[in-house]
Write an enzyme that holds these catalytic residues in place. Structure first.
Site, PDB file in Angstrom:
ATOM      1  N   ALA A  33       0.822  -1.218   0.000  1.00 58.42           N
ATOM      2  CA  ALA A  33       0.000   0.000   0.000  1.00 58.42           C
ATOM      3  C   ALA A  33       0.858   1.272   0.000  1.00 58.42           C
ATOM      4  O   ALA A  33       0.414   2.329  -0.422  1.00 58.42           O
ATOM      5  CB  ALA A  33      -0.921   0.001   1.215  1.00 58.42           C
ATOM      6  N   ALA A  43     -16.571  -1.568  15.819  1.00 60.17           N
ATOM      7  CA  ALA A  43     -17.881  -1.504  16.488  1.00 60.17           C
ATOM      8  C   ALA A  43     -18.760  -2.624  15.952  1.00 60.17           C
ATOM      9  O   ALA A  43     -18.760  -2.909  14.757  1.00 60.17           O
ATOM     10  CB  ALA A  43     -18.550  -0.153  16.244  1.00 60.17           C
ATOM     11  N   GLU A 127     -15.527  -4.372  -3.873  1.00 59.38           N
ATOM     12  CA  GLU A 127     -15.089  -5.626  -4.531  1.00 59.38           C
ATOM     13  C   GLU A 127     -15.661  -6.872  -3.860  1.00 59.38           C
ATOM     14  O   GLU A 127     -16.071  -7.829  -4.540  1.00 59.38           O
ATOM     15  CB  GLU A 127     -13.549  -5.696  -4.536  1.00 59.38           C
ATOM     16  CG  GLU A 127     -12.969  -6.955  -5.139  1.00 59.38           C
ATOM     17  CD  GLU A 127     -13.353  -7.161  -6.601  1.00 59.38           C
ATOM     18  OE1 GLU A 127     -14.186  -8.044  -6.846  1.00 59.38           O
ATOM     19  OE2 GLU A 127     -12.850  -6.442  -7.480  1.00 59.38           O
ATOM     20  N   GLY A 184     -20.564 -19.932   7.869  1.00 57.24           N
ATOM     21  CA  GLY A 184     -20.543 -18.469   7.684  1.00 57.24           C
ATOM     22  C   GLY A 184     -20.752 -18.045   6.242  1.00 57.24           C
ATOM     23  O   GLY A 184     -20.510 -16.895   5.889  1.00 57.24           O
ATOM     24  N   GLU A 187     -26.321 -15.725   3.993  1.00 62.82           N
ATOM     25  CA  GLU A 187     -26.728 -14.392   4.439  1.00 62.82           C
ATOM     26  C   GLU A 187     -27.460 -14.515   5.786  1.00 62.82           C
ATOM     27  O   GLU A 187     -27.929 -15.599   6.146  1.00 62.82           O
ATOM     28  CB  GLU A 187     -27.674 -13.764   3.410  1.00 62.82           C
ATOM     29  CG  GLU A 187     -27.024 -13.472   2.086  1.00 62.82           C
ATOM     30  CD  GLU A 187     -25.807 -12.578   2.211  1.00 62.82           C
ATOM     31  OE1 GLU A 187     -25.932 -11.437   2.676  1.00 62.82           O
ATOM     32  OE2 GLU A 187     -24.707 -13.028   1.853  1.00 62.82           O
ATOM     33  N   LYS A 202     -25.963  -9.338  -6.950  1.00 55.54           N
ATOM     34  CA  LYS A 202     -24.623  -9.338  -7.562  1.00 55.54           C
ATOM     35  C   LYS A 202     -24.718  -9.180  -9.074  1.00 55.54           C
ATOM     36  O   LYS A 202     -23.903  -8.486  -9.695  1.00 55.54           O
ATOM     37  CB  LYS A 202     -23.896 -10.629  -7.193  1.00 55.54           C
ATOM     38  CG  LYS A 202     -23.589 -10.731  -5.704  1.00 55.54           C
ATOM     39  CD  LYS A 202     -23.223 -12.154  -5.328  1.00 55.54           C
ATOM     40  CE  LYS A 202     -22.892 -12.297  -3.862  1.00 55.54           C
ATOM     41  NZ  LYS A 202     -22.929 -13.686  -3.399  1.00 55.54           N
TER      42      LYS A 202
HETATM   43  N1  LIG Z   1     -20.260 -14.228   4.815  1.00 52.97           N
HETATM   44  C1  LIG Z   1     -19.703 -14.151   3.608  1.00 52.97           C
HETATM   45  O1  LIG Z   1     -19.042 -15.096   3.151  1.00 52.97           O
HETATM   46  C2  LIG Z   1     -19.877 -12.924   2.785  1.00 52.97           C
HETATM   47  C3  LIG Z   1     -20.615 -11.848   3.235  1.00 52.97           C
HETATM   48  N2  LIG Z   1     -20.706 -10.720   2.474  1.00 52.97           N
HETATM   49  C4  LIG Z   1     -21.415  -9.550   2.974  1.00 52.97           C
HETATM   50  O2  LIG Z   1     -20.679  -9.014   4.060  1.00 52.97           O
HETATM   51  C5  LIG Z   1     -21.550  -8.386   5.002  1.00 52.97           C
HETATM   52  C6  LIG Z   1     -21.342  -9.017   6.369  1.00 52.97           C
HETATM   53  O3  LIG Z   1     -21.651 -10.387   6.280  1.00 52.97           O
HETATM   54  P1  LIG Z   1     -21.264 -11.417   7.441  1.00 52.97           P
HETATM   55  O4  LIG Z   1     -19.978 -11.044   8.043  1.00 52.97           O
HETATM   56  O5  LIG Z   1     -21.437 -12.759   6.853  1.00 52.97           O
HETATM   57  O6  LIG Z   1     -22.450 -11.165   8.453  1.00 52.97           O
HETATM   58  P2  LIG Z   1     -22.483 -11.479  10.016  1.00 52.97           P
HETATM   59  O7  LIG Z   1     -23.921 -11.552  10.378  1.00 52.97           O
HETATM   60  O8  LIG Z   1     -21.596 -12.622  10.336  1.00 52.97           O
HETATM   61  O9  LIG Z   1     -21.831 -10.159  10.633  1.00 52.97           O
HETATM   62  C7  LIG Z   1     -22.461  -8.923  10.734  1.00 52.97           C
HETATM   63  C8  LIG Z   1     -22.063  -8.314  12.055  1.00 52.97           C
HETATM   64  O10 LIG Z   1     -22.540  -6.981  12.103  1.00 52.97           O
HETATM   65  C9  LIG Z   1     -23.181  -6.767  13.349  1.00 52.97           C
HETATM   66  N3  LIG Z   1     -24.247  -5.769  13.152  1.00 52.97           N
HETATM   67  C10 LIG Z   1     -25.265  -5.827  12.260  1.00 52.97           C
HETATM   68  N4  LIG Z   1     -26.032  -4.726  12.361  1.00 52.97           N
HETATM   69  C11 LIG Z   1     -25.487  -3.957  13.338  1.00 52.97           C
HETATM   70  C12 LIG Z   1     -25.828  -2.716  13.917  1.00 52.97           C
HETATM   71  N5  LIG Z   1     -26.879  -2.036  13.505  1.00 52.97           N
HETATM   72  N6  LIG Z   1     -25.036  -2.240  14.904  1.00 52.97           N
HETATM   73  C13 LIG Z   1     -23.976  -2.940  15.324  1.00 52.97           C
HETATM   74  N7  LIG Z   1     -23.593  -4.112  14.807  1.00 52.97           N
HETATM   75  C14 LIG Z   1     -24.352  -4.624  13.834  1.00 52.97           C
HETATM   76  C15 LIG Z   1     -23.746  -8.119  13.741  1.00 52.97           C
HETATM   77  O11 LIG Z   1     -23.964  -8.194  15.117  1.00 52.97           O
HETATM   78  C16 LIG Z   1     -22.651  -9.045  13.244  1.00 52.97           C
HETATM   79  O12 LIG Z   1     -21.652  -9.230  14.208  1.00 52.97           O
HETATM   80  C17 LIG Z   1     -22.957  -8.584   4.430  1.00 52.97           C
HETATM   81  O13 LIG Z   1     -23.309  -7.460   3.669  1.00 52.97           O
HETATM   82  C18 LIG Z   1     -22.803  -9.799   3.518  1.00 52.97           C
HETATM   83  O14 LIG Z   1     -23.753  -9.835   2.494  1.00 52.97           O
HETATM   84  C19 LIG Z   1     -20.088 -10.606   1.254  1.00 52.97           C
HETATM   85  C20 LIG Z   1     -19.361 -11.631   0.748  1.00 52.97           C
HETATM   86  C21 LIG Z   1     -19.218 -12.888   1.471  1.00 52.97           C
HETATM   87  N1  LIG Z   2     -24.235 -15.546   1.133  1.00 57.40           N
HETATM   88  C1  LIG Z   2     -23.321 -15.228   0.082  1.00 57.40           C
HETATM   89  C2  LIG Z   2     -22.068 -14.675   0.659  1.00 57.40           C
HETATM   90  C3  LIG Z   2     -21.217 -14.042  -0.344  1.00 57.40           C
HETATM   91  O1  LIG Z   2     -21.580 -13.128  -1.049  1.00 57.40           O
HETATM   92  C4  LIG Z   2     -22.996 -16.477  -0.716  1.00 57.40           C
HETATM   93  O2  LIG Z   2     -23.291 -17.570  -0.246  1.00 57.40           O
HETATM   94  O3  LIG Z   2     -22.485 -16.332  -1.821  1.00 57.40           O
HETATM   95 NA    NA Z   3     -15.160  -9.939  -5.524  1.00 57.68          NA
END
Ligand SMILES: NC(=O)C1=CN([C@@H]2O[C@H](COP(=O)(O)OP(=O)(O)OC[C@H]3O[C@@H](n4cnc5c(N)ncnc54)[C@H](O)[C@@H]3O)[C@@H](O)[C@H]2O)C=CC1
Ligand SMILES: N[C@@H](CC=O)C(=O)O
Ligand code: NA
Length: 433
Positions: A33, A43, A127, A184, A187, A202
């Site tokens: 970087a 948070a 990304e 994990g 969604e 997507k």
């Molecule tokens: N899990 C995956 O493999 C992938 C997830 N994503 C995206 O990434 C984002 C996060 O996904 P994950 O980590 O899987 O979800 P997750 O549910 O594991 O984590 C979200 C975290 O944010 C916290 N949170 C949610 N709303 C909140 C609020 N208002 N105030 C404080 N904390 C809050 C929750 O308590 C939780 O710890 C989502 O938009 C998801 O679509 C994108 C690509 C892959």
């Molecule tokens: N829930 C999504 C997470 C990544 O975007 C998936 O399964 O592809």
């Molecule tokens: Na990507």
């Protein structure tokens, strides 16, 4: 070396992965970087007992991150539509760059968010929102810049692909979904995965960056995998096809096709070999031809890889001139076109049809005649004599490419015949020509 301060909102699967990889590879990342990327705030609703945040301050209020004057880059990993939008707009309002993995947010509110960021002179990078760890937005916005992109087709939901893969091996839908949630991948609301909403988010983003059209998620056709049966998976295999859940965007003179649905793909095609949580995006450019991008579509560190690549991009900008490098959807806003999204009746595809026919003489001839009246050519037909039961026999047909309108009319007519039992099962098929 200059410091760039990062605040992470949401410490779940992706937030945790991002914290761990940024910490573990700090020195290597700084070398790339040209600045030290320091996590100065985290948070999330709950503290994670399984993580050691060291001396990084933690709070349960995500807006603390946005309002902290020392934070340069806000990383939004909470997911969802409205609070995430509020958070991102507040960060932009405070002059901060944003990195997000939230495809729901970008697909639905992206036009407004990008406009706000453009005005404020900050960057919103996303990304990780498309195909998780695969650097596909970089490929499409930068690597494909020379090309007219004619179509994009992809396996863009890891959970759905994981379920279909395991079902092929004989496992039950519900068990595999539970496992994908435990890993994990899914969604917060897994209907987004199994009903195709996540893939449609997507695809909306890919189509906009590919064709230079505004984000229009509300016009995407969305069909999930919940109706796909082990029976159809097995019979598609017998025909030389595999059922994959695809997002397909095609640019035609009349407008664009934007559709997500289970699709038969030839078993010999590379995309048919993409199994488990892996994703693949195939695109056709007039100069380069077909290219395919393959890798993990979900998971903590795989997704963190894409989040951190964006943080590095943004940190380079933050540490130097502040100039925006690449337009949000790859095209300058004034170069975007308002191409219509075509209705499903206008879509062109091949079709797998499964018909439950009564075992009477002349039924096959009636089916063939209906298809022919609607201008539908048959690629192959199988009558499953061995599965004759209660006087009913399955007939499986693969058609050539036709307009969906023709198939809808033919299905209506077939279903009205007294020789046909129940609904005709229809799955679209693609040969990627
Ligand atoms: N899990 C995956 O493999 C992938 C997830 N994503 C995206 O990434 C984002 C996060 O996904 P994950 O980590 O899987 O979800 P997750 O549910 O594991 O984590 C979200 C975290 O944010 C916290 N949170 C949610 N709303 C909140 C609020 N208002 N105030 C404080 N904390 C809050 C929750 O308590 C939780 O710890 C989502 O938009 C998801 O679509 C994108 C690509 C892959
Ligand atoms: N829930 C999504 C997470 C990544 O975007 C998936 O399964 O592809
Ligand atoms: Na990507």
């Amino acid at each position: 070396m200059k410091d760039v301060n990062v605040g992470i909102c949401g410490l779940g699967t992706v937030g945790g992965g991002t914290f761990n990889v940024l910490t573990r590879n700090a020195e290597l990342i700084a070398g790339r970087a040209g600045c030290n990327i320091r996590i100065t705030r985290v948070a999330s609703r709950r503290h994670r007992d399984d993580m050691d945040l060291g001396s990084v301050p933690f709070s349960t209020e995500i807006f603390d991150v946005v309002n902290d004057p020392s934070v340069d880059v806000v990383v939004e990993l909470i997911g969802g539509y409205e609070t995430a939008k509020e958070l991102v707009l507040a960060a932009i309002g405070n002059g901060k760059h944003v990195v997000t993995a939230n495809k729901a947010l970008v697909a639905v509110h992206g036009n407004e968010i990008f406009e706000a960021a453009e005005k404020a002179g900050v960057v919103v990078a996303y990304e990780a929102a498309v195909a998780g760890g695969i650097p596909v937005m970089k490929a499409i916005r930068e690597g494909m810049a020379a090309n007219r992109i004619d179509w994009i087709a992809g396996i863009i939901n890891g959970t759905g692909n994981y379920i279909l893969t395991e079902m092929r091996a004989g496992r039950a839908f519900a068990d595999v979904l539970k496992e994908a949630q435990d890993l994990g991948y899914a969604e917060a609301d897994p209907t987004f995965d199994v009903e195709g909403i996540d893939a449609a988010h997507k695809l909306t983003i890919l189509a906009s960056a590919g064709f230079g059209v505004p984000l229009q998620f509300d016009k995407a056709f969305t069909e999930g995998i919940s109706e796909v049966t082990p029976y159809d998976i097995a019979h598609a295999e017998q025909l030389g096809y595999r059922i994959k859940h695809l997002g397909i965007a095609r640019r035609r003179d009349e407008g664009i096709e934007l559709r997500v649905h289970p699709t038969l793909v030839p078993k010999s095609h590379l995309i048919a070999q993409v199994d488990g949580v892996l994703n693949a995006v195939l695109m056709d450019g007039d100069a380069v031809g077909q290219t395919m991008y393959y890798g993990p579509g979900a998971g903590a560190e795989a997704t963190a890889s894409a989040v951190i690549a964006d943080i590095v991009d943004v940190a380079r900008i933050s540490a130097s001139t502040g100039a925006l490098r690449v337009p949000y959807l790859g095209f300058r806003p004034e170069a975007m076109e308002n191409l219509d999204v075509l209705s499903m009746e206008e879509v062109q595809s091949a079709y797998y049809l499964r018909i439950t026919a009564l075992d009477r003489p002349g039924v096959l001839a009636k089916i063939a005649s209906i298809l022919s009246e609607h201008g539908i050519n048959i690629e192959s037909i199988m009558q499953k004599e061995s599965e004759l039961k209660d006087g009913r026999i399955p007939v499986i047909i693969l058609t050539h490419t036709v307009q969906e309108r023709q198939v809808n009319r033919a299905i209506e007519e077939m279903e009205s015949l007294s020789d046909i039992d129940g609904k005709v099962v229809r799955i679209r098929a693609e040969n990627f020509n």
